[in-house]
Design an enzyme around this catalytic site. Sequence first.
Site, PDB file in Angstrom:
ATOM      1  N   LEU A  87       0.830  -1.197   0.000  1.00 18.90           N
ATOM      2  CA  LEU A  87       0.000   0.000   0.000  1.00 18.90           C
ATOM      3  C   LEU A  87       0.866   1.250   0.000  1.00 18.90           C
ATOM      4  CD1 LEU A  87      -2.816  -0.716   2.631  1.00 18.90           C
ATOM      5  CD2 LEU A  87      -2.992  -0.820   0.151  1.00 18.90           C
ATOM      6  N   LYS A  88       0.394   2.286  -0.669  1.00 20.72           N
ATOM      7  CA  LYS A  88       1.045   3.601  -0.607  1.00 20.72           C
ATOM      8  C   LYS A  88       0.188   4.489   0.276  1.00 20.72           C
ATOM      9  CE  LYS A  88       3.730   7.106  -1.679  1.00 20.72           C
ATOM     10  NZ  LYS A  88       3.247   7.999  -0.608  1.00 20.72           N
TER      11      LYS A  88
END
Length: 1156
Positions: free
Chosen positions: A202-203
């Site tokens: 995830l960013k």
Amino acid sequence: MSAPQRFLCTLSHTIPLTSSLKPRAAPTFFFLSFARSYRASLSPMPHDQRTGAQVARGWNEKATTEGQLLPAGDAGGAENVTNMLAGMSIGENSTKTAAQGSVAIWKPNSYGTASGGAVVTEAENGAGVDASVASPRKSSGLSKVFRGKLLENFTVDGSTYTRAQVRATFYPKFENEKSDQEVRTRMIELVSKGLATLEVSLKHSGSLFMYAGHEGGAYAKNSFGNVYTAVGVFVLGRMFREAWGTEALKKQAEFNIFLERNHMCISMELVTAVLGDHGQRPQEDYVVVTAVTELGNGKPKFYSTPEIIAFCRKWRLPTNHVWLFSTRKSATSVFAAYDALCEEGTATTVCKTLDEIADISVPGSKDHVKVQGEILEGLVARLVSHDSSNLIENTLKEFPPPPCTDGVALDFGPSLREICAANRFDEKQQIKALLESVGSSFCPDYTDWFGTDASDYHSRNADRSVLSKFLQAHPANYSTKKLQEMVRLMREKRYPAAFKCYHNCHKVDAMSSDSLFYKMVIHVHSDSAFRRYQKELRLKPGLWPLYRGFFVDINLFKANKENAAEISKNSVNEIGNGSSGRDDLADEDANLMVKLKFLTYKLRTFLIRNGLPILFKEGAGAYKAYYLRQMKLWGTSSVKQRELSKMLDEWAVYIRRKCGNKQLSSSSYLSEAEPFLEQFAKRSPQNQALIGSAGNLVRTEDFLAIVEGGQDEEGDLVAEREVAMPGPNISVKDTVPKYEGLIVFFPGIPGCAKSALCKELLNAQGEIGDDRQVHSLMGDMIKAGKYWQRVAEERRKKPNSIMLADKNAPNEEVWRLIEDMCHKTKASAVPVVPESEGTDSNPYSLDALAVFMFRVLQRVNHPGNLDKASPNAGYVLLMFYHLYEGRSRKDFEYDLIQRFGSLVKMPLLKSDRNPLPVVVKSILEEGIDLYNLHTKRHGRLESTKGSYAKEWINWEKELRDILCGNSEYFNSIQVPFELAVKQVLEQLRNITKGDYTPPDTEKRKFGTIVFAALSMPVNEIQGVLKELAQSNPKIDVFLEDKHLENLNRAHLTLAHKRSHGIKAVADYGIHLNKEVPVELTALLFSDKMAAFEACPGLVDGEKIVSKNEWPHVTLWTAEGVSAKEANLLPQLLAEGKANRIDFNPPVNISATVNFY
């Protein structure tokens, strides 16, 4: 024994080993932190047009005297670039500061560099510093440094050495040379062969924060000692308290000691609601660890994923959500899933889908939905070692998740938001309150933020000579040698980067007249520097990578003969660390990475927030052009473009009506945008899907940290002065309204025929497509440094005219001037460039350069004195040629189109020409080599005045002889000028009329996937129907009025994301574009619809099964009947409302797996 080995060994005796892993029947869920690791070297670059010919002679670099410095370039105005006498630096090497002739202004205290010119602040001149936070001991030490003029009196001689050590850094920034689609294909290929595993994480939407211990320091992306790092220290300290409870103070101190002793740095994503709005205000303030780095021995060593998980479990640090894909099917499916979700994905749906597809799913210790929200910035996909899955499972068995937090019920004092609220009018007081709240166990000293006492406050900025003396001194070890090599290269190539040096307050007690300590911040201003540096890495594999977030400790010192001999002895066999965990991949493959962002995030940050300056300064029309351009560049589907256009037009009216002419602040834009989006989403499910998520707004007005307007450490906030509206007044059809102006400019090289073209365009008044006046302004006739100012004046006088800017515009600084001019005078701009294949590192090939030189040397009485009588004409053209260096033709055209929305290509060379003669190629390569030696020694000093003056004279003479001797060749390979003018006129006419379509220069435009299907050739389906009608009268009667000759598409739906889910659609990605045999077994029809019953066959030994209960190919529906209602034909048949005709034997047809 390395640091991870040390604490792995320790923990193996203290933590009981438990195994919770079972044979894989479903995705396995673990806790894991995310890291990226890279290799330092890249494979050599293929030869471009400059190589291949044997050069008869080479140039030798002349020796420099001891202590001679490379002259720094002058970062003057953009005009100087094209005026060859002064030139312009795109790097940091400027001796002129922004303070000269300007009024000092206040900004937040910061040791780093901003993304633009330098700004002198009151704080930096010692104003308003609270001496109570300074250390008296260090104050006296730094006073000694300043008053004693230690640096000024420190001379570089044979006994001078320097020791440099990376203090904090993040991963290198690698720009993929290949398109995103090519990268994805290569990733899948390597996973399929068992050479790698695909890792996706995830960013989180926040800012980069790096921490190297109390003594090592806290750092943001390009700065330290400011509110970003104070907030980071506070949040990290609070994480320790929540995780360790009553043991927190002890563990904080131990953690600092551990980082210092092992010379380590941890990098985190800092997510808060006090540092300005991104895509969604987080519900909580937190950090997520993204990298752990050892910096003590040579090149930075980034921990592998198993090492990071052990480190984070030991210290109970927050970790990210990571998925591993180790098979061809899962790797293919994850990219297909993203394509299906890219325009409407939120954290819940994305995580759920990836959990279903992944071979291993490792949830983060911070749930994105709970701490940040549903709006997800994106995913990061990269390759890791092929045995990562096994290594992770083994590591997780040895290191189970930390126990439940001990500090949940404890009172930690005021929160981050409460502290910022209580001190919201004083940034300095905010910082002080945050650091005091952290406590002395974690932050016992504030000198990085406040310096020493008021009298010494300005002395934190070290003299510019630190860098020069660092480069002149002997390197004391291998690390220093490699860092010097990197800095020299960046300065010589004039990369857009700054090297800012500061006194190291933590080393004050160790300072003396023979030993000085400094911190250096390497701030890269433009991504183009990373691209150019990557090319150098391919040519020089021994170079260290160029890191993001790059901070170096420097020690300048004197050594006696005995110490010098010992230093030399110890450094002979010294080598640097390599990157871990990537030895099984080739260098280019190890660095493959793809960032996958979601439209629900981009519409908030890029379309709403970054569009605010355009909306308020230029109006709704310019704003509409801006967001349409962005969506076109992203490859947004036409459906989403229409929906977003309607919403954004409504937003523009709403916010202008509410705010009037006062622009909404970008740092708190969600205070207005979020309620608007929430109300918009409530109107329909379609609107809800478009927005993604809205509501539960966190109010920030009372606790927003004091951050300078436009300042953004992460980089996705575009400062107002940098907002690049590509064609701000160009509509979706790229038309130029007649009531607005047009600037035609030329990113070329002398000899590209721009002046001759301008004359022809002037004579063709009215042929460009409308009756606007055309006028030209020749750069050679205007005083140096005043040209673009004159263009702006002419634009204001004649706002509706077409201006031909007859001057070379070779770089981004000039382009920004033109963009700014367009915004202020309501004009569009069109770049006209000579057509050329270019090289790997220059948009113009040697063939084009040779023609430009040949043309210049045919001139007489040129207004700019650049003709056959010019003694250094060849040198001047080489100077212009190198202004484009480091940018491929593809990047060159892409940048221009992205900025201005269009591009006109002027034909130059015939496609069927003979190759460049060897003698011509050799003389050009000799000139390029000589130019590199000259600029390395003298910068932009004229060729007639430097150490190589005689060599230049000889080369210029030989160049003329060779080019003139090949005049017949040059005259034969050029496109006739009349034809070139005609084609330029036609392209300009298309742009003004709106018939222009920009060339497809995007690296990859992904369209969102809705369903997977077997696509069938329409002509074959029609052929089958014709044969059936001839053999079966009943079918013939039914078809006679159905007009199936107009059938334009035939497919068999395999899975639809609305009906069957994202994973069901993505699973067909492994068979994408493969042929599948299909049997048509029957025709079912009623008075409202008709369809073939179909049975898909095998592909690669696997049966293709449709998720539909009744696989079919819809052929016809009556008016008002949707195609999906054909699914009801079996039910209608059972009710006696439809007919069925079986085929015996079945009809065979070939189909292809596709996404729609």
